[in-house]
Design a protein around this motif. Structure first.
Motif, PDB file in Angstrom:
ATOM      1  N   MET A 104       6.219   7.048  19.195  1.00 17.28           N
ATOM      2  CA  MET A 104       6.112   5.952  18.240  1.00 17.28           C
ATOM      3  C   MET A 104       5.677   6.457  16.861  1.00 17.28           C
ATOM      4  O   MET A 104       6.139   5.977  15.824  1.00 17.28           O
ATOM      5  N   MET A 105       4.797   7.440  16.856  1.00 16.36           N
ATOM      6  CA  MET A 105       4.340   8.001  15.587  1.00 16.36           C
ATOM      7  C   MET A 105       5.493   8.633  14.809  1.00 16.36           C
ATOM      8  O   MET A 105       5.577   8.488  13.584  1.00 16.36           O
ATOM      9  N   LEU A 106       6.370   9.334  15.494  1.00 17.80           N
ATOM     10  CA  LEU A 106       7.501   9.935  14.803  1.00 17.80           C
ATOM     11  C   LEU A 106       8.351   8.875  14.109  1.00 17.80           C
ATOM     12  O   LEU A 106       8.839   9.087  12.995  1.00 17.80           O
ATOM     13  N   ARG A 107       8.519   7.735  14.757  1.00 18.69           N
ATOM     14  CA  ARG A 107       9.287   6.657  14.115  1.00 18.69           C
ATOM     15  C   ARG A 107       8.568   6.141  12.870  1.00 18.69           C
ATOM     16  O   ARG A 107       9.217   5.823  11.858  1.00 18.69           O
ATOM     17  N   LEU A 108       7.241   6.068  12.922  1.00 19.34           N
ATOM     18  CA  LEU A 108       6.498   5.691  11.712  1.00 19.34           C
ATOM     19  C   LEU A 108       6.724   6.704  10.600  1.00 19.34           C
ATOM     20  O   LEU A 108       6.939   6.341   9.441  1.00 19.34           O
ATOM     21  N   LEU A 109       6.645   7.971  10.936  1.00 20.36           N
ATOM     22  CA  LEU A 109       6.842   9.021   9.933  1.00 20.36           C
ATOM     23  C   LEU A 109       8.237   8.933   9.325  1.00 20.36           C
ATOM     24  O   LEU A 109       8.414   9.081   8.111  1.00 20.36           O
ATOM     25  N   GLU A 110       9.227   8.682  10.184  1.00 20.43           N
ATOM     26  CA  GLU A 110      10.598   8.583   9.707  1.00 20.43           C
ATOM     27  C   GLU A 110      10.784   7.376   8.774  1.00 20.43           C
ATOM     28  O   GLU A 110      11.444   7.490   7.739  1.00 20.43           O
ATOM     29  N   ASP A 111      10.184   6.257   9.139  1.00 14.98           N
ATOM     30  CA  ASP A 111      10.452   5.000   8.440  1.00 14.98           C
ATOM     31  C   ASP A 111       9.625   4.791   7.182  1.00 14.98           C
ATOM     32  O   ASP A 111      10.062   4.093   6.262  1.00 14.98           O
ATOM     33  N   TYR A 112       8.430   5.350   7.131  1.00 15.80           N
ATOM     34  CA  TYR A 112       7.503   5.026   6.046  1.00 15.80           C
ATOM     35  C   TYR A 112       7.207   6.191   5.100  1.00 15.80           C
ATOM     36  O   TYR A 112       6.951   5.962   3.913  1.00 15.80           O
ATOM     37  N   PHE A 113       7.196   7.406   5.615  1.00 19.06           N
ATOM     38  CA  PHE A 113       6.576   8.487   4.852  1.00 19.06           C
ATOM     39  C   PHE A 113       7.537   9.237   3.947  1.00 19.06           C
ATOM     40  O   PHE A 113       7.184  10.289   3.411  1.00 19.06           O
ATOM     41  N   ASP A 114       8.724   8.651   3.731  1.00 17.37           N
ATOM     42  CA  ASP A 114       9.554   9.161   2.641  1.00 17.37           C
ATOM     43  C   ASP A 114       9.090   8.603   1.302  1.00 17.37           C
ATOM     44  O   ASP A 114       9.527   9.063   0.247  1.00 17.37           O
ATOM     45  N   GLU A 115       8.177   7.621   1.332  1.00 17.09           N
ATOM     46  CA  GLU A 115       7.604   7.073   0.106  1.00 17.09           C
ATOM     47  C   GLU A 115       6.365   7.871  -0.288  1.00 17.09           C
ATOM     48  O   GLU A 115       5.491   8.130   0.535  1.00 17.09           O
ATOM     49  N   ALA A 116       6.297   8.239  -1.544  1.00 22.40           N
ATOM     50  CA  ALA A 116       5.191   9.080  -2.018  1.00 22.40           C
ATOM     51  C   ALA A 116       3.840   8.414  -1.807  1.00 22.40           C
ATOM     52  O   ALA A 116       2.842   9.090  -1.526  1.00 22.40           O
ATOM     53  N   SER A 117       3.791   7.084  -1.913  1.00 20.93           N
ATOM     54  CA  SER A 117       2.515   6.391  -1.772  1.00 20.93           C
ATOM     55  C   SER A 117       1.924   6.553  -0.379  1.00 20.93           C
ATOM     56  O   SER A 117       0.702   6.526  -0.203  1.00 20.93           O
ATOM     57  N   TYR A 118       2.790   6.739   0.618  1.00 17.32           N
ATOM     58  CA  TYR A 118       2.326   7.003   1.977  1.00 17.32           C
ATOM     59  C   TYR A 118       2.072   8.494   2.180  1.00 17.32           C
ATOM     60  O   TYR A 118       1.035   8.903   2.705  1.00 17.32           O
ATOM     61  N   GLN A 119       3.049   9.302   1.777  1.00 17.85           N
ATOM     62  CA  GLN A 119       2.934  10.739   2.000  1.00 17.85           C
ATOM     63  C   GLN A 119       1.704  11.320   1.320  1.00 17.85           C
ATOM     64  O   GLN A 119       1.051  12.223   1.857  1.00 17.85           O
ATOM     65  N   ASP A 120       1.356  10.797   0.151  1.00 19.41           N
ATOM     66  CA  ASP A 120       0.209  11.321  -0.583  1.00 19.41           C
ATOM     67  C   ASP A 120      -1.111  11.091   0.147  1.00 19.41           C
ATOM     68  O   ASP A 120      -2.086  11.805  -0.110  1.00 19.41           O
ATOM     69  N   LEU A 121      -1.150  10.120   1.039  1.00 20.04           N
ATOM     70  CA  LEU A 121      -2.380   9.837   1.784  1.00 20.04           C
ATOM     71  C   LEU A 121      -2.470  10.601   3.099  1.00 20.04           C
ATOM     72  O   LEU A 121      -3.533  10.615   3.731  1.00 20.04           O
ATOM     73  N   LEU A 122      -1.383  11.241   3.509  1.00 20.56           N
ATOM     74  CA  LEU A 122      -1.328  11.830   4.842  1.00 20.56           C
ATOM     75  C   LEU A 122      -2.064  13.170   4.901  1.00 20.56           C
ATOM     76  O   LEU A 122      -1.651  14.154   4.292  1.00 20.56           O
ATOM     77  N   VAL A 123      -3.153  13.179   5.648  1.00 23.05           N
ATOM     78  CA  VAL A 123      -3.857  14.440   5.921  1.00 23.05           C
ATOM     79  C   VAL A 123      -3.011  15.281   6.864  1.00 23.05           C
ATOM     80  O   VAL A 123      -2.704  16.441   6.586  1.00 23.05           O
ATOM     81  N   ALA A 124      -2.630  14.695   8.006  1.00 24.38           N
ATOM     82  CA  ALA A 124      -1.801  15.387   8.991  1.00 24.38           C
ATOM     83  C   ALA A 124      -1.398  14.394  10.058  1.00 24.38           C
ATOM     84  O   ALA A 124      -2.022  13.345  10.225  1.00 24.38           O
TER      85      ALA A 124
END
Length: 346
Positions: free
Chosen positions: A175-195
């Motif tokens: 399920m996490m991989l689907r979140l990464l695929e769907d949301y984290f192409d946006e800089a506002s999300y990616q910038d917050l991601l520690v890991a």
């Protein structure tokens, strides 16, 4: 069967993760058995959204509040479909108790560093995996709908710009991989991601090609990356987790290398075997060394007796049940290391 979960951590975790192990990479099974579960009154068309503004719909909600970083933790499978259901019912209090127990087994990796958030969700149950891939889709989509809705609520109403760790195991990592695929192409999300700790679920080159914003970890302190591995004995050529012909992308949690450089067991800070209360029942320093197989990308452990960790569900030497357990202290330390690196760069 649910009562058996109370007898010991190994059996309970086995039951909790069986469904996920029968799933293939990216949420599909290797092969359908051709059998269809019996009809049930529950249908994947029962898609009324869960109200995640109600904290009762969270297994963890702001637990350990006050830390600089949050972790969004997604539970592995705990519902075996004993009632003929294809998705877990959020009205089933006994299964929800097991849901919390499964999360408790992992929480020690993260709780010293981050505030815990973990939504209840209508995860798929065991019988779904006897369906064809087409038949499975609606039930998997319902599970992901809940995870996605919970994440959307968390980001819009709770996060408030705090750094974020994503964490899961088996179906939780799916399920996490689907979140990464769907949301984290946006800089506002990616910038917050520690890991993103995507443990016990294979990530492949095809995944990265399809979603180029996904990045795999290359060392012990890079951030905004995916940490993934799948543990096996030497000599294993295929498993339900990493089928034959699959090459997983991974990192060694002992030396934090992505090549086949072996890590001696002296680098293993401690295997920890936990129960449903999150208590460490047994801890073994310098438990095993490990290296990444250059062909399959699986994590090969070098000092474990397969017979000592055998079970009736998987061939000896397939250690999926122990992905967190064998490397517990190293993972715990790494969460702190990556978080510190992220905060230092801000």
């Amino acid at each position: 069967m649910k009562q058996l979960c109370k007898k010991g951590w190994a059996l309970c975790l086995t039951l909790a993760l069986l469904l996920t192990l029968l799933a293939g990479c990216q949420g599909e099974t290797e092969q359908s058995t051709g059998e269809t579960p019996q009809d049930t009154t529950q249908s994947a068309t029962d898609t009324v959204p869960v109200d995640y503004s109600d904290s009762a719909n969270w297994a963890y909600y702001a637990e350990g509040a006050g830390k600089d970083v949050d972790v969004f933790l997604i539970c592995p499978t705990v519902d075996m479909g004993d009632n003929g259901n294809y998705n877990m019912s959020l009205e089933d209090t006994e299964t929800k108790s097991a849901f919390v127990g499964a999360l408790n087994m992992e929480r020690g990796i993260y709780e010293d560093t981050a505030t815990l958030y973990a939504p209840y969700y209508r995860q798929v149950t065991f019988p779904v995996y006897s369906m064809t891939a087409e038949e499975q889709e609606a039930y998997l989509d319902l599970a992901y709908q809940d995870v996605s809705d919970a994440f959307t609520y968390y980001m819009s109403e709770v996060n408030d710009g705090r750094p974020l760790i994503l964490a899961g195991f088996s179906q939780g990592s799916q399920m996490m991989l689907r979140l990464l695929e769907d949301y984290f192409d946006e800089a506002s999300y990616q910038d917050l991601l520690v890991a993103a700790y995507c443990i016990g679920w294979p990530v492949t080159e095809e995944d990265l090609n399809q979603y180029p914003h996904l990045q795999m970890a290359q060392g012990e302190d890079d951030t905004g990356v995916i940490i993934s591995f799948n543990t096996e004995a030497e000599g294993i050529t295929e498993s339900l987790v990493v089928p034959a012909g699959t090459q997983a992308l991974a990192i060694n949690p002992l030396n934090w290398k992505t090549d086949s450089t072996p890590a001696d067991k002296s680098l293993n800070q401690g295997a920890c075997f936990t129960n449903y209360d999150g208590e460490i029942e047994t801890e073994v320093p310098q438990f095993t060394g490990a290296y990444l197989d250059p062909d399959q990308g699986t994590l090969r452990v070098t000092d474990v007796d397969p017979a000592a960790y055998s079970n009736s569900l998987f061939p000896d030497g397939v250690y999926h049940l122990y992905d967190y357990q064998f490397f517990y202290r190293n993972l715990q330390e790494n969460v702190a290391v990556r978080t510190a690196a992220y905060l230092a760069a801000q």
